[in-house]
Design an enzyme around this catalytic site. Structure first.
Site, PDB file in Angstrom:
ATOM      1  N   ARG A 264       0.809  -1.134   0.047  1.00 49.68           N
ATOM      2  CA  ARG A 264      -0.060   0.006  -0.102  1.00 49.68           C
ATOM      3  C   ARG A 264       0.834   1.172  -0.089  1.00 49.68           C
ATOM      4  NH1 ARG A 264      -4.727  -1.810   4.345  1.00 49.68           N
ATOM      5  NH2 ARG A 264      -5.428  -3.768   3.240  1.00 49.68           N
ATOM      6  N   ARG A 279       2.604   0.797  10.405  1.00 53.02           N
ATOM      7  CA  ARG A 279       2.162   0.803   9.034  1.00 53.02           C
ATOM      8  C   ARG A 279       3.373   1.053   8.146  1.00 53.02           C
ATOM      9  NH1 ARG A 279      -2.650   3.553   7.813  1.00 53.02           N
ATOM     10  NH2 ARG A 279      -3.008   3.969   9.930  1.00 53.02           N
ATOM     11  N   GLU A 351      -5.281  -1.897  15.485  1.00 52.98           N
ATOM     12  CA  GLU A 351      -6.417  -2.607  14.499  1.00 52.98           C
ATOM     13  C   GLU A 351      -5.700  -3.687  13.819  1.00 52.98           C
ATOM     14  OE1 GLU A 351      -8.112  -0.135  11.301  1.00 52.98           O
ATOM     15  OE2 GLU A 351      -8.258  -2.133  10.171  1.00 52.98           O
ATOM     16  N   SER A 354     -10.217  -6.621  10.437  1.00 49.62           N
ATOM     17  CA  SER A 354     -11.245  -5.812   9.755  1.00 49.62           C
ATOM     18  C   SER A 354     -12.228  -6.786   9.098  1.00 49.62           C
ATOM     19  CB  SER A 354     -10.709  -4.615   8.748  1.00 49.62           C
ATOM     20  OG  SER A 354     -11.751  -3.790   8.505  1.00 49.62           O
ATOM     21  N   ARG A 393       1.090  -5.953  13.270  1.00 48.93           N
ATOM     22  CA  ARG A 393       0.681  -5.391  14.362  1.00 48.93           C
ATOM     23  C   ARG A 393       0.254  -6.571  15.353  1.00 48.93           C
ATOM     24  NH1 ARG A 393      -3.545  -1.131  11.512  1.00 48.93           N
ATOM     25  NH2 ARG A 393      -2.072   0.087  10.563  1.00 48.93           N
TER      26      ARG A 393
END
Length: 425
Positions: A264, A279, A351, A354, A393
């Site tokens: 990403r 991230r 997070e 999801s 994470r």
RNA sequence: GGAGGGUUGGCCGAGUGGACGAAGGCGGCUGUCUUGAAAACAGCUGCGCCGGAAACGGCGCCGGGGGUUCGAAUCCCUCACCCUCCGCCA
């Protein structure tokens, strides 16, 4: 993509939904107008084509009978009709392209049960599981722990590839690999998923199918010579596995689990979360994807969430489940829940998963259908997915929750068979 | 990278500028026959869109896109994919 008939028949309902989503700029009215225009043109074009087909057949018959002259006369008229058709079709094509574009840019509708809210501040914490551990020392953030242990190397990551890249080594690399293998095994053996190893680069139509394109091209990496895009999540190739297929009802639900790296650009979060491994431009993830009937989609979401929660529970890390309000739903989701693990070093909820139900929104874009009964008309399936879980994470959560005063990290019990050691020191 | 051959309905496979509905086979469904089944025989057998309350009618789809033509699965261009051979390479 929404069903165009919904816009035609219940435009107010769609406009209302756009309001609670904070998507008032979605081209709903354009789509409705274009749809109307499209059908007007279609009726005229098709009438002319019907006339031409009849004429052409007549010409064929006359030629066979040797009536050349009469055939020539009809030919002249057919040529004229052909020109009219060409002109109308030119406009029709443009209208259809515009309509397609509009439809691709209208988000999915939220389920009625989704709480209304304007942004993430109005998300709802559904439950909190586990107690944050009481430390008798100041817990460190993972980047300090990782560097001291020699398992995370930020400097060299930057040397190779710039910011938002890091290198894992030794037991750090092994911890990540252990997590991947263990999570896959749990989902395969205990939750009944089928493992899939997909391509990590896909054609653009796949990204349109899952809803990443055309709206979110900014966040994707692509090859600039060929139509290849690096996947931002396994959701893209795995959901598209059944694109343009008609599945049998007995096959459903289909449950897939896939490990892939994800890529990403993170343009939207420039300057945010640059510290540590939270991230990066590249990260690993184990992803679950389901294909279901419309009737079972909602309950399958609960199962999916529970499957992801199992990983948190087995790792014995405190986590919470957060429901997204309408204003924080993704473009494609009809309802979405996040799983967040507590990280005592950075002192935040991370997070790690999801979980979303997309209803038939992706299925319509990717043309994934099933046949409810042997002879029945095909219907669109419902698609779902959820991380199970996102790797770096979880590594953060393990390092920070399992750290000891001397900077060593205890390996969670479930991972010990995969790690071969009890402590990272 | 070079050369050649392919891509047809769920599957196999024929086709070639015109006969409406793409032959034929397999598979599948239904019916007849049978106590039941098999066999045999007969019929049916895709997807999408538009109009219509419906019955029904129309348009499109022979890998994708474009073109020639009154008319294209059939001819031309282009792209993708598959196969064979050559080259290169882990």
């Amino acid at each position: 993509m929404l069903d165009i008939r919904l816009l035609r028949e219940e435009p107010e309902r769609v406009r209302e939904a756009m309001k609670v989503l904070g998507a008032e700029d979605a081209p709903v009215d354009e789509a409705i107008a274009l749809d109307k225009r499209r059908r007007e043109l279609l009726v005229r074009v098709e009438a002319l084509k019907a006339e031409r087909n009849t004429g052409s057949r007549r010409i064929g018959a006359l030629m066979r009978e040797g009536e050349r002259e009469e055939a020539e006369g009809i030919k002249a008229r057919m040529k004229q009709i052909g020109e009219e058709i060409a002109a109308l079709e030119k406009e029709l094509k443009q209208v259809e392209q515009d309509l397609e574009w509009a439809m691709l840019n209208i988000p999915n509708l939220p389920l009625p049960e989704v709480p209304v809210g304007k942004d993430e501040s109005e998300n709802v914490v559904v439950k909190v599981v586990g107690e944050p551990r009481a430390f008798d020392f100041q817990p460190k953030p993972h980047w300090e722990l990782g560097e001291a242990l020699g398992i995370l190397d930020f400097e060299r990551g930057v040397k190779l590839s710039g910011s938002r890249f890091y290198v894992m080594r030794g037991l750090g690399a092994k911890l990540q690999r252990a997590l991947i293998t263990w999570m896959l095994d749990v989902h395969i053996e205990q939750h009944g998923y089928t493992e899939v190893y997909p391509p990590f680069m896909v054609r653009s139509h796949c990204l349109v199918g899952t809803g990443n394109l055309p709206k979110f091209a900014d966040n994707l990496y692509k090859d600039h010579e060929e139509d290849f895009w690096w996947i931002p999540t396994a959701e893209v190739p795995v959901t598209n596995l059944h694109r343009d297929e008609i599945l049998d009802a007995e096959q459903l639900p289909i449950n897939y689990v896939a490990y892939t790296p994800c890529f990403r650009r993170e343009k939207m979060s420039a300057g945010k979360d640059t510290r540590g491994i939270k991230r990066g431009h590249q990260f690993d993830k184990v992803e679950m994807v389901k294909f279901t009937t419309p009737e079972t989609g909602r309950e399958e979401l609960d199962k999916l969430i529970d499957n992801a929660e199992d990983i948190c529970r087995m790792l014995e890390i405190p986590y919470r489940v957060v429901q997204m309000c309408t204003g924080d739903l993704s473009f494609v989701a009809a309802i979405k829940f996040d799983l967040e693990m507590w990280a005592p070093g950075v002192e935040e909820w991370l997070e790690v998963s999801s979980c979303s139900l997309f209803t038939d929104f992706q299925a319509r874009r990717a043309n994934i259908r099933y046949r409810p009964e042997p002879k029945a008309r095909p219907r669109y399936v419902y698609t779902l997915n959820g991380s199970g879980l996102a790797l770096p994470r979880v590594v953060i959560a393990i390092l920070e929750n399992y750290q000891q005063a001397d900077g060593s990290v205890i390996v969670p019990e479930v991972l010990r068979p995969y790690m071969g050691v009890e402590v990272i020191r």
